[in-house]
Enzyme design. Sequence first.
Site, PDB file in Angstrom:
ATOM      1  N   GLU A   1       0.844  -1.199   0.000  1.00  0.00           N
ATOM      2  CA  GLU A   1       0.000   0.000   0.000  1.00  0.00           C
ATOM      3  C   GLU A   1       0.885   1.257   0.000  1.00  0.00           C
ATOM      4  OE1 GLU A   1      -1.839  -3.227   0.487  1.00  0.00           O
ATOM      5  OE2 GLU A   1      -1.286  -2.654   2.513  1.00  0.00           O
TER       6      GLU A   1
ATOM      7  N   ASN B   1       7.080 -10.258  -4.878  1.00  0.00           N
ATOM      8  CA  ASN B   1       6.008 -10.263  -3.900  1.00  0.00           C
ATOM      9  C   ASN B   1       4.681 -10.548  -4.576  1.00  0.00           C
ATOM     10  OD1 ASN B   1       5.008  -9.733  -1.185  1.00  0.00           O
ATOM     11  ND2 ASN B   1       4.053  -7.933  -2.085  1.00  0.00           N
ATOM     12  N   GLU B   2       4.049 -11.622  -4.182  1.00  0.00           N
ATOM     13  CA  GLU B   2       2.759 -12.012  -4.760  1.00  0.00           C
ATOM     14  C   GLU B   2       2.789 -11.907  -6.283  1.00  0.00           C
ATOM     15  OE1 GLU B   2      -0.232  -9.666  -2.728  1.00  0.00           O
ATOM     16  OE2 GLU B   2      -0.198 -10.999  -1.001  1.00  0.00           O
TER      17      GLU B   2
ATOM     18  N   GLU C   1       1.915 -13.687   5.476  1.00  0.00           N
ATOM     19  CA  GLU C   1       1.125 -12.503   5.832  1.00  0.00           C
ATOM     20  C   GLU C   1      -0.183 -12.975   6.440  1.00  0.00           C
ATOM     21  OE1 GLU C   1       0.481  -9.726   2.636  1.00  0.00           O
ATOM     22  OE2 GLU C   1       2.615  -9.330   2.360  1.00  0.00           O
TER      23      GLU C   1
ATOM     24  N   TYR D   1      -3.940   0.061  10.593  1.00  0.00           N
ATOM     25  CA  TYR D   1      -4.200  -1.315  10.170  1.00  0.00           C
ATOM     26  C   TYR D   1      -4.968  -2.122  11.208  1.00  0.00           C
ATOM     27  CZ  TYR D   1      -3.068  -4.802   6.597  1.00  0.00           C
ATOM     28  OH  TYR D   1      -3.130  -5.693   5.556  1.00  0.00           O
TER      29      TYR D   1
END
Length: 658
Positions: free
Chosen positions: A147, A205-206, A286, A353
Site C-alpha cells: 500500500e 512479492n505475490e 502474511e 491497520y
Amino acid sequence: MVAEPVKSFQSKRGDPDWRRRAAPAALMDWKLQLLLLHFFLSFTASEKTFEIDFNNNCFRKDGQCFRYVSGSIHYFRVPPEYWKDRLLKMYMTGLNAIQVYVPWNYHEPQPGVYNFEGDRNIEIFLDLAADVGLLVILRPGPYICAEWDMGGLPAWLLQNQNIILRSSDSDYLRAVDSWLSQLLPRMKPRLYQNGGNIISVQVENEYGSYFACDYNYMRHLYKLFRNFLGDQVVLFTTDGNSDKELKCGTLQGLYATVDFGPVPNITQAFAAQRHFEPKGPLVNSEYYTGWLDYWGSNHSTSSPEKVAQGLYDMLEIGANVNMYMFEGGTNFGYWSGADYKNKYLPVTTSYDYDAPLSEAGDPTDKLFSIRSVISKFLDVPHGPMPPATPKFAYGLVPLKKIGELIDCLDDLSPYPPVKTPYPLSFEDIKQYFGFMLYRTRLPIDAWNPTPLMSSLNGVHDLGYVLVNGVYKGTLERDSVLMVSVTGRKGDQLDILVENMGRINFGESFNDFKGLVDNITLGSYILNNWEMYSLNIDTLISAGWPEKWQHMRHPKKKGVNSTVPAFYSGTFLVPGFPRDTYLKLPGWSKGQLWINGFNLGRYWSSRGPQKTLFVPGTILDAILPNNITILELQGAPKETYGLFLERPILNDTVQEDRG
Ligand SMILES: *[C@@H]1O[C@H](CO)[C@@H](O)[C@H](O)[C@H]1NC(C)=O
Ligand SMILES: *[C@@H]1O[C@H](CO)[C@@H](O)[C@H](O)[C@H]1NC(C)=O
Ligand SMILES: *[C@@H]1O[C@H](CO)[C@@H](O)[C@H](O)[C@H]1NC(C)=O
Ligand SMILES: *[C@@H]1O[C@H](CO)[C@@H](O)[C@H](O)[C@H]1NC(C)=O
Ligand SMILES: *[C@@H]1O[C@H](CO)[C@@H](O)[C@H](O)[C@H]1NC(C)=O
Ligand SMILES: *[C@@H]1O[C@H](CO)[C@@H](O)[C@H](O)[C@H]1NC(C)=O
C-alpha cells in the site's frame, strides 16, 4: 554484533571464489595467519546455519528444528527515534522474528541517487532488531506492494512510457540490477550464516497475482539474489493461497509460502502451499491482523478474538507465521499508495491497520491476546510490556491565512513554466509527487455555465479548477468528470492537479500523474498550457512562509476567501514534546506540515480518518512550533486546528460514490 574481521571472513562462505580470493593470505605474516586459523576453527565449531528441513517439515536453525512467530513492521512508516521502542514491544510479545519490506523508491529517489541515511537507514534499523534479539525476514522486492506509492517501484521508471514493470523488459531489468547491486551487498554480511540476523529473503512479492507471469523475470531475480547473497540463504516467494495465484508466483529453487487472514479451517488454508511444496515447513507470510483503510470507505477492524484464534490454529499445527501488520505506522508525506478495484481507491494517511501495536506504537488488547496465544507454544520473555508513549492534547491552535496558492507561484515555482500545446504528465517533467499547476485561458466566452470536462480517468487524480483565481470545483479521476464554469474569452483557467498516490497492486499500474488526457470546455479542446512544477516541500522545510519576506498578497476584488490556500499557526509545547493527534474541524481536504515535516494528507470532508498522528519527535520544546496547511477545497469560517490525545480513524463522513 560480531567484530568486523570475523564478519568479513565468514561472509566468504557463500562466495564460491573465496579460496582464490583468500590466497594472498599466504603472503601475510604468520601471526595474522594464526589469527585467521583461530577464527576459522572457532567458526566451524559453532557454525551458524539456517535451512529448510524437507524431511521434518520445519526450518532448521543451527541444526535444531525451528519455527518463527514473526510480525511485520516498516521502518519507513515509523519515526527512527521510535524504532527501538516498537521492536522491544514486539520482542516482549514473544515474537522471535520481524518481517521487513525495503521500498526501492524511498532509497533511490532519482536514477543512481541512493539514500540510506536518517529515516532511510535500514542498517541501523536491522542493528536495533539484532540488539533486541529479533531475527529478520527480509523482503527487498524489488516490488513490495505494501500500500506504498507504486508498490515501492520508483516513478522515474515511467519515463519510458511503454515500460512493462515486473517483467523482463530490458529497461526495467537494468534499473532493478543497479538497485539490487546497491542493496543486496549491504545485506550479505547480515545474513544469518554470515553472523547476522537475516534468516530468509523473499524474492518479488505475490508475483502470481500479476498478469505478466514472466518466468524469465523470476529466473533473472533468482540469479541476481544468488549472486549477491550466496547459495546458502533461504530464498522464498509469497502468494495468495490458491493454485491460481501460486502458479505464476513460484519458481524452482524458491521456497513457496502463502498468505491469508483468519480462517475457520487452517488445513484447508494451507492446502495450496502443500500442493506446491509437498514437504517442508508450513508458512503463512502474511497473516492479516487487520486491514488498510481507503478515503471515503469505512474503517477496517478485525476482532482480537478472531485474530488470536487463527494464530492459535496455525501454531498448533506447527506452522510458521508472520503477522501483517504487527505495527502499521503512518504514510507520511506523499507515500501512501492506492488500489484499483473497478475504481481508484487512495489509501489513508494512517496505516494503523488495526494492528496489535497502534499507529502510535501503543500495545492494544489484540497484542495481549496474541501474547497469550504465543505463550502456549513458546517462552515469552518475562517482564512488563513497555507502556504506551505519553500523549498530550495541545488544544486549539488558531490558523491564519497566508495566501492563495496561485498568488504564491513566484515562491513555489521559481522556474518559468513548461509550455506545451497539450498537457504533459508529472513524469514527463520529472516531478513525481505532490502538486502541479496547469494554466491556460478560456478560448471562448462562457456567459452561461459551460461544462469543463475531463475524460474518464483523464485527471490523475484530483484537479482543483479555478477561473480568474476563483475556485469552481474539483475534477475527480473516475467520479467527477465535469465542473461548470462561466467566464469570458481570455480569462485565466487554472487546474491544480494533486497526485493522491500511485496504484500499488494489479495490472493498471503504469499510473502516470497529472492531466493525462485533454480537457475540454464545451466542444473546445483546451490547448496552450503552462505547467508550473511546485516545490512546496523544499520551501516549507526551508522555513517558508514564516521566514519569507517578499510574499505578495494581491487582494481579489469581490472575493472573500478562496482556495487552494495556505494557512499557518504556531503553538508552544509545555515541557517534554509528546505525541499528539491533530484534528482539523470544518476543513475539507489538504496537506499538513509541522516544523517542515510533511505529516501527510487530510480529507476531513470524507473520512474515515479525522486526525493526523503527530509524533513528539518532530516537535520543539523551546521554539514555537510552526503548522502549515494547504487547504484545497474550502476552509471553515473559524480557522483553527485542535490537538487531541486520541485518534479518530473511524468517522466516515461521505462514502465514496461508485
Ligand atoms: C478442513 O479442511 C480439510 C481439507 O479440505 C477437511 O478434510 C476437513 O474436514 C476440514 N475440517 C473441518 C473442521 O471442517
Ligand atoms: C459504513 O458504515 C455505515 C455506518 O455504520 C453503514 O451504514 C454503511 O453501510 C457502511 N458501508 C459499507 C460499505 O459497509
Ligand atoms: C489532445 O488533442 C490533440 C488535438 O486534437 C491531439 O493531437 C492529442 O493527441 C490529444 N491528446 C490526447 C492525450 O489524447
Ligand atoms: C517557527 O518559525 C519561526 C519564525 O520563522 C522560527 O523562528 C522558529 O525557529 C520556527 N520553529 C521551529 C521549531 O523550527
Ligand atoms: C463575503 O463574506 C460576506 C460575509 O460572510 C458575505 O456576506 C458575502 O456575500 C461574501 N462575498 C462573496 C463575494 O462571497
Ligand atoms: C469509533 O471508535 C471509537 C473508539 O474505539 C468508538 O467509541 C466509536 O463508537 C467508533 N465510532 C464509530 C462510528 O464506529
